[in-house]
Structure formats: C-alpha cells, structure tokens
Design an enzyme around this catalytic site. Structure first.
Site, short mmCIF file in Angstrom:
data_model
loop_
_atom_site.label_atom_id
_atom_site.label_comp_id
_atom_site.label_asym_id
_atom_site.label_seq_id
_atom_site.Cartn_x
_atom_site.Cartn_y
_atom_site.Cartn_z
N HIS A 101 0.74 -0.90 0.07
CA HIS A 101 -0.10 0.00 -0.07
C HIS A 101 0.97 1.26 0.18
CE1 HIS A 101 -2.50 -3.00 2.31
NE2 HIS A 101 -3.60 -2.37 1.90
N ASP A 104 2.16 1.96 3.23
CA ASP A 104 3.23 1.20 3.94
C ASP A 104 4.78 1.45 3.59
OD1 ASP A 104 0.98 -0.52 4.38
OD2 ASP A 104 1.37 -1.66 2.60
#
Ligand code: XLS
Ligand code: NI
Ligand code: NI
Length: 437
Positions: A101, A104
C-alpha cells in the site's frame, strides 16, 4: 551492507525427507508441473504491510515484535531500512513478487505534496532494489482506510472533499505502481461500507464508489498503465457491512456500473469464510464468470469470527484452490500473495521465514495434488457424466430456451416421473482423500 536477517541463508529446496526447518520440502521452483514450472504456476508474493509493518499489535495491546530496521527516530530512515530489509527477505526466501500500500512504504507527512515527495524518494529506492534483485511488483494499492479522514469511507464518504483526497491517493498510487512495473492494482474497499443505515445513503454511496472506479479506469488509460485492476471482496471488518461483500456482490456491482470489462477479482481465503462461503466457492464463482485475477493466500480460524490472516497450511484448501486455477488456465497477471501475518508471539525474524516456507510448501503440494487430479480427470469425468443429458438434442433444446412451459409440461406428462441419480458425494470425498498425500 547491513544484513537484517543475519544467520539465514538462501532458502533452498531439499525435498520431502529434509528435516531442515529453513528449507523447502515441496516447493521446487524450477520443477515442471503440467508444462510450467512451479514458480510460474504459483507466482508467490510477500505483502509489505503484515510482514514488515505489522508488529503484532492487537486490540488489547501494542506490538510485541521488535525489528532492527524500525529503530531510528527519523521516519524516512525507517522507511528506507524497511525497504532494504524487505528485499533482503524476498531474495533469501526466493519469491518473485511483492505487494504494497502507498502508506506502507512511506509515512504520511503534513500535507499531500510532501507525502507524495516522500513516496517518490522511496519508490526510487524500490525501483533500484527491484533491478538489483529481479523481484517484481505483483500489485500496488492505496491505503484509504487507516487515516481518520477516511473514517466514513473514501469513495463512499459523505464529503466530496474526502472523495477528492481518496482520488488523489489513487492517482499517485497508480502512478508509482506503473513506475515499478506492477502487474496489477488492487481496490479493497477498506471503509467502503456502513455501521448503521440510520445515517447512510446506500444508493448514493454505491453510485459514488462506481464513479471513483470509472475515474481510475480513465486515468489508467491516460497514463498507459497496463496492469490489471482487481477488486478484493470482503463482507465485514472494518465496517459492519462492506459493499464488496463477496465475489457475487462484486460481480453484480461491476455489471450494474458498466465496469465489468475493466476489473477482475482478488480472492482472499479468509474473506471468503467470513462471507459464509468456502475459499473454493469464491474462486470457482470468480473463475466461472471470467473474473478470477489474483489470490490473497491466507487462512482464518473457524473458531474466531475475524480476519486472523494466518498463513495457509490447509492442504485441502490449497489443493482445491489450485484445482480451480488449473481448470481455468492458471494466473495471467495475478499470483499467490501472502496477505498473512505471523502470530503475536512469533517475535523472531526467523518466524517470518517459517511462516512463508510453510505457505509456499502447502501451495506447492496443493499444486502437485491438483495437477494429478486434473490429469487423471476423475472428478471432471464424474461431473461431465452427471450433466451429460444436457448434451443430447433434447437437453440442448431445453437449455437454449427453445421449449416453452407448455411444451415442457407435455414432455413431462408423456415421460412421467424422472429417473434420479446419486450425487456420490462420499465416494468423491474418498477419491479426493486418496489424492491428498
Ligand atoms: C484486508 C485486506 C487488505 C487488502 C489490501 O483485509 O485483505 O490487506 O489485501 O488492501
Ligand atoms: Ni487482502
Ligand atoms: Ni484481509
């Protein structure tokens, strides 16, 4: 260069007799199965969020896992070290792919412009590490569910400004996914659902969600991103009701909003069971409708009602998943992404290896068992035979709707009580058991 997993060497295939816990017993990447190598069939991927950002937190306490790459006070140093640790891990494990993501890989800053600048910095490093190691991006995605601005949804938010923020994140996440050569892009409707209908305009929310996806399709064309779009069904969690609740609900949504040609599904094992289906059912439904794209490989716990995201170890599940996949021609752009996390007490870096080795071996066994099942065709023969009357001239005429209700009544009056046949479930279960070894 610093090593983040010292003492762990390249994980190798040692065969089923090996007792070395840090070796594959079944996953032999170069071994051919039905004309393709195991690596080509399985396309394993490690997910960034659980494996490198998840530290064992649960609703009753913070994380238990301490990682060396997390030690710095400067968030961008942490981001850089984490990326380096991740690629060391992918390489030592021998997987071909990873997934992430946006949030992240780089932490959010004070404003969107600075956040995007941070992303660019980290993406440059990721691109270099991809080149150095040959590890590729299976898919990227955007985290539209953690920040408080998204508490009432992203594409389904009551505020158009939150919608705009979400759209900006999708735009950037798609750009960096393209930059990293991603084979796909996932939309998991994190908070696209509701807690209570008392405050929710369900119809408007669905319309707006579709609009966001259409904008993404347009932008994909505009920038020439060739990756496959996926929707990942999940019935609940974080919201009580999620709009993308299962494969059939996603299918209906995609058809209604004229999006069905632009998306496939990313089926997650534990999401299937949360939806009250089996993993096998969700895969088969997706595949039968030409929508099977990719898989988030994990498992739940039947005694717990939430998304436990455990590593897959169940040979039946892995076998049936691979059986469906083989029958429908295997992965094109997708793969088996371990959307799974080690347990809260598995605090050593080594546990990350055990977890992935177990999942990879389980799917490798699933693949070889499914390949034998498929080659022998026992189940397929049974199924074909069970429906064979539909292939007679009469069966065809009925199936194509060329016999009216009165004609079918006349047929029934003439034929009398139809003959019925056993479904032979127990025999078929026994056959499956014979293959699983
Ligand atoms: C959460 C989802 C998530 C998606 C990516 O349950 O599985 O991890 O795979 O946003
Ligand atoms: Ni997932
Ligand atoms: Ni999940």
């Amino acid at each position: 260069m610093v090593e983040f997993f010292p003492g762990i060497r390249q994980i190798k295939y040692e065969g089923p007799d090996s007792r070395n816990p840090l070796a594959f017993k079944h996953y032999n990447p170069g071994q051919k199965v039905l004309g393709k190598t195991m690596a080509e069939h399985l396309r394993f991927s490690v997910c960034y969020w659980h494996s490198f950002k998840g530290l064992g937190a649960d609703p009753f306490g913070p994380g238990t896992i301490i990682r060396e790459y997390n030690n710095s006070r400067d968030p961008m140093t942490v981001a850089e070290l984490t990326m380096r640790a991740a690629f060391e891990f992918y390489t030592k494990l021998g997987v071909g792919f990873w997934c992430f993501h946006d949030r992240d890989i780089a932490p959010e800053a004070e404003n969107l412009a600075e956040t995007n600048r941070r992303l660019d910095e980290i993406v440059a490093l990721a691109a270099k590490l991809q080149r150095d190691t040959g590890v590729r991006l299976l898919w990227g995605t955007s985290n539209l569910f953690s920040h408080r601005r998204f508490m009432a949804g992203a594409g389904t938010n009551p505020s158009p400004y939150v919608f705009a923020y979400a759209a900006s994140q999708v735009k950037k996440a798609m750009e960096i996914t393209k930059e990293l050569g991603g084979a796909g892009y996932v939309f998991w409707g994190g908070r696209e659902g509701y807690e209570t209908l008392l405050n929710t305009d369900l119809k408007r929310e669905l319309d707006n969600l579709a609009t966001l996806l259409h904008l993404a399709v347009d932008y994909k064309k505009k920038i020439g991103f060739k990756g496959q779009f996926y929707i990942e069904p999940k019935p609940k969690e974080p919201t009580k009701h999620q709009y993308d609740s299962d494969a059939a609900a996603c299918h209906a949504f995609l058809q209604k909003y004229d999006l069905v040609d632009h998306f496939k599904l990313n089926i997650e094992a534990n999401h299937a069971t949360l939806a009250g289906h089996s993993f096998h059912h969700e895969l088969e439904y997706a595949a039968a409708n030409g929508l099977l794209g990719s898989i988030d490989a994990n498992r739940g716990d039947l005694l717990l009602g939430w998304d436990t995201d455990q590593f897959p170890t169940d040979l039946y599940d892995c076998t049936l998943a691979m059986y469906t996949l083989l029958r429908y021609g295997g992965f094109k752009t997708g793969g088996l992404n371990f959307d799974a996390k080690v347990r809260r007490q598995s605090i050593d870096p080594e546990d990350l290896f055990h977890a992935h080795i177990g999942g990879m071996d389980a799917f490798a066994r699933g693949l070889t068992i499914a390949a034998r099942l498929y080659k022998d065709g026992v189940l397929e023969k049974f199924v074909r035979n069970r429906y064979k009357a539909w292939d007679t001239p009469l069966g065809r005429k009925i199936a194509s709707g060329r016999m009216s209700l009165p004609q079918l009544e006349a047929l029934t009056l003439k034929q009398g009580e139809p003959k019925i046949a056993s479904g032979r479930q127990e025999m078929l279960e026994n056959i499956l058991n014979e293959y699983i070894r």
